[in-house]
Design a protein around this motif. Sequence first.
Motif, PDB file in Angstrom:
ATOM      1  N   GLU A  74       0.831  -1.206   0.000  1.00  0.00           N
ATOM      2  CA  GLU A  74       0.000   0.000   0.000  1.00  0.00           C
ATOM      3  C   GLU A  74       0.866   1.257   0.000  1.00  0.00           C
ATOM      4  O   GLU A  74       0.439   2.317  -0.450  1.00  0.00           O
ATOM      5  N   ARG A  75       2.095   1.176   0.486  1.00  0.00           N
ATOM      6  CA  ARG A  75       3.062   2.281   0.381  1.00  0.00           C
ATOM      7  C   ARG A  75       3.635   2.327  -1.034  1.00  0.00           C
ATOM      8  O   ARG A  75       3.834   3.395  -1.604  1.00  0.00           O
ATOM      9  N   ARG A  76       3.893   1.147  -1.573  1.00  0.00           N
ATOM     10  CA  ARG A  76       4.430   1.109  -2.943  1.00  0.00           C
ATOM     11  C   ARG A  76       3.408   1.694  -3.917  1.00  0.00           C
ATOM     12  O   ARG A  76       3.757   2.397  -4.856  1.00  0.00           O
ATOM     13  N   ALA A  77       2.113   1.395  -3.649  1.00  0.00           N
ATOM     14  CA  ALA A  77       1.056   1.933  -4.522  1.00  0.00           C
ATOM     15  C   ALA A  77       1.006   3.461  -4.447  1.00  0.00           C
ATOM     16  O   ALA A  77       0.524   4.130  -5.361  1.00  0.00           O
ATOM     17  N   MET A  78       1.527   4.018  -3.339  1.00  0.00           N
ATOM     18  CA  MET A  78       1.560   5.489  -3.194  1.00  0.00           C
ATOM     19  C   MET A  78       2.889   6.046  -3.696  1.00  0.00           C
ATOM     20  O   MET A  78       3.217   7.194  -3.428  1.00  0.00           O
ATOM     21  N   GLY A  79       3.691   5.224  -4.338  1.00  0.00           N
ATOM     22  CA  GLY A  79       4.887   5.739  -5.000  1.00  0.00           C
ATOM     23  C   GLY A  79       6.222   5.305  -4.411  1.00  0.00           C
ATOM     24  O   GLY A  79       7.270   5.732  -4.894  1.00  0.00           O
ATOM     25  N   GLU A  80       6.209   4.483  -3.366  1.00  0.00           N
ATOM     26  CA  GLU A  80       7.488   4.058  -2.802  1.00  0.00           C
ATOM     27  C   GLU A  80       8.206   3.113  -3.783  1.00  0.00           C
ATOM     28  O   GLU A  80       7.630   2.137  -4.239  1.00  0.00           O
ATOM     29  N   THR A  81       9.452   3.459  -4.077  1.00  0.00           N
ATOM     30  CA  THR A  81      10.207   2.691  -5.080  1.00  0.00           C
ATOM     31  C   THR A  81      11.076   1.635  -4.394  1.00  0.00           C
ATOM     32  O   THR A  81      11.310   1.687  -3.188  1.00  0.00           O
ATOM     33  N   ASN A  82      11.610   0.726  -5.186  1.00  0.00           N
ATOM     34  CA  ASN A  82      12.555  -0.257  -4.653  1.00  0.00           C
ATOM     35  C   ASN A  82      13.760   0.446  -4.030  1.00  0.00           C
ATOM     36  O   ASN A  82      14.260   0.033  -2.987  1.00  0.00           O
ATOM     37  N   GLU A  83      14.222   1.533  -4.670  1.00  0.00           N
ATOM     38  CA  GLU A  83      15.386   2.258  -4.144  1.00  0.00           C
ATOM     39  C   GLU A  83      15.054   2.855  -2.770  1.00  0.00           C
ATOM     40  O   GLU A  83      15.866   2.830  -1.853  1.00  0.00           O
ATOM     41  N   ALA A  84      13.854   3.388  -2.642  1.00  0.00           N
ATOM     42  CA  ALA A  84      13.447   3.972  -1.350  1.00  0.00           C
ATOM     43  C   ALA A  84      13.394   2.894  -0.264  1.00  0.00           C
ATOM     44  O   ALA A  84      13.803   3.122   0.883  1.00  0.00           O
ATOM     45  N   THR A  85      12.935   1.702  -0.623  1.00  0.00           N
ATOM     46  CA  THR A  85      12.888   0.638   0.389  1.00  0.00           C
ATOM     47  C   THR A  85      14.307   0.260   0.815  1.00  0.00           C
ATOM     48  O   THR A  85      14.549  -0.040   1.979  1.00  0.00           O
ATOM     49  N   GLY A  86      15.244   0.320  -0.132  1.00  0.00           N
ATOM     50  CA  GLY A  86      16.646   0.019   0.190  1.00  0.00           C
ATOM     51  C   GLY A  86      17.193   0.990   1.223  1.00  0.00           C
ATOM     52  O   GLY A  86      17.856   0.589   2.188  1.00  0.00           O
ATOM     53  N   LYS A  87      16.907   2.272   1.029  1.00  0.00           N
ATOM     54  CA  LYS A  87      17.381   3.286   1.986  1.00  0.00           C
ATOM     55  C   LYS A  87      16.766   3.039   3.361  1.00  0.00           C
ATOM     56  O   LYS A  87      17.411   3.192   4.396  1.00  0.00           O
ATOM     57  N   LYS A  88      15.499   2.677   3.363  1.00  0.00           N
ATOM     58  CA  LYS A  88      14.814   2.468   4.649  1.00  0.00           C
ATOM     59  C   LYS A  88      15.359   1.232   5.369  1.00  0.00           C
ATOM     60  O   LYS A  88      15.590   1.276   6.576  1.00  0.00           O
ATOM     61  N   VAL A  89      15.562   0.151   4.641  1.00  0.00           N
ATOM     62  CA  VAL A  89      16.085  -1.061   5.280  1.00  0.00           C
ATOM     63  C   VAL A  89      17.417  -0.746   5.962  1.00  0.00           C
ATOM     64  O   VAL A  89      17.635  -1.095   7.136  1.00  0.00           O
TER      65      VAL A  89
END
Length: 251
Positions: A97-112
Amino acid sequence: MKTIVVANWKMNPPTFREARKLFEATKKTAEKCPKISLIIAPPAIYLHALASNYRGKKISFATQNAHAEANGAFTGETSIAQARDVGAEYVLVGHSERRAMGETNEATGKKVSAVLAQKMTPILCVGETKRESSGEYLDIVGEQLRTALADVAPAKISKVIIAYEPVWAIGGETTMSPRDMHSMAIFIRKTIVGIYGDIGHSVKILYGASVGEKNVLEMLREGNVRGFIVGHVSTDPERFATLLKVIQNET
Ligand code: PEP
């Protein structure tokens, strides 16, 4: 080994009063389930009050999302350190549901990476939006994993939890088949072991999407998973209690 259950309340319930009631009911059930490790992910605005009033050890808290930056001009966002400061030990990263709002794979990498830097546990959500016979979904999940884990050092990989959530099965009453989950768990593990070697075997894999009291056991027995993310059923105290008891009694 305890079964991990993450209760993702999403943007529910509508009032704090109801959230407290739901928490109390869930707490009562959880205390009778020593075989379960329960993580509650309430809306961020309820997290502090629920966590600071909780004196037990049975329940841990997660935040449903957090910003990768430590602080700054990010109106409407919550930092990982802020979530930790008010009681969260886990952070959901890359929920569909975050990805559907525009969260990218790169953004998830930064967050992890940022979650691990705060000595918290990221629960990285991956999953395809639709499943085609061409097998393209494997490329999608593989890419989600590789990009999100790109900056995770081998010494930290066992701290990451992977939640596979087939987006097409979220929010209903039918899970994907445990057999398909079994294959997906092998694929996820292979991908991680391919990057990190044997240490990758220690990564825990969860299943999420339409888990309920009727299908949880089959998935636990045959799905090759360590636990679950439970969405809508986790905000129904009676159904959630039944689900937890099924796991507790049958494992
Ligand atoms: C989720 O979105 O994380 C989820 C598991 O939802 P549901 O159980 O409602 O399918």
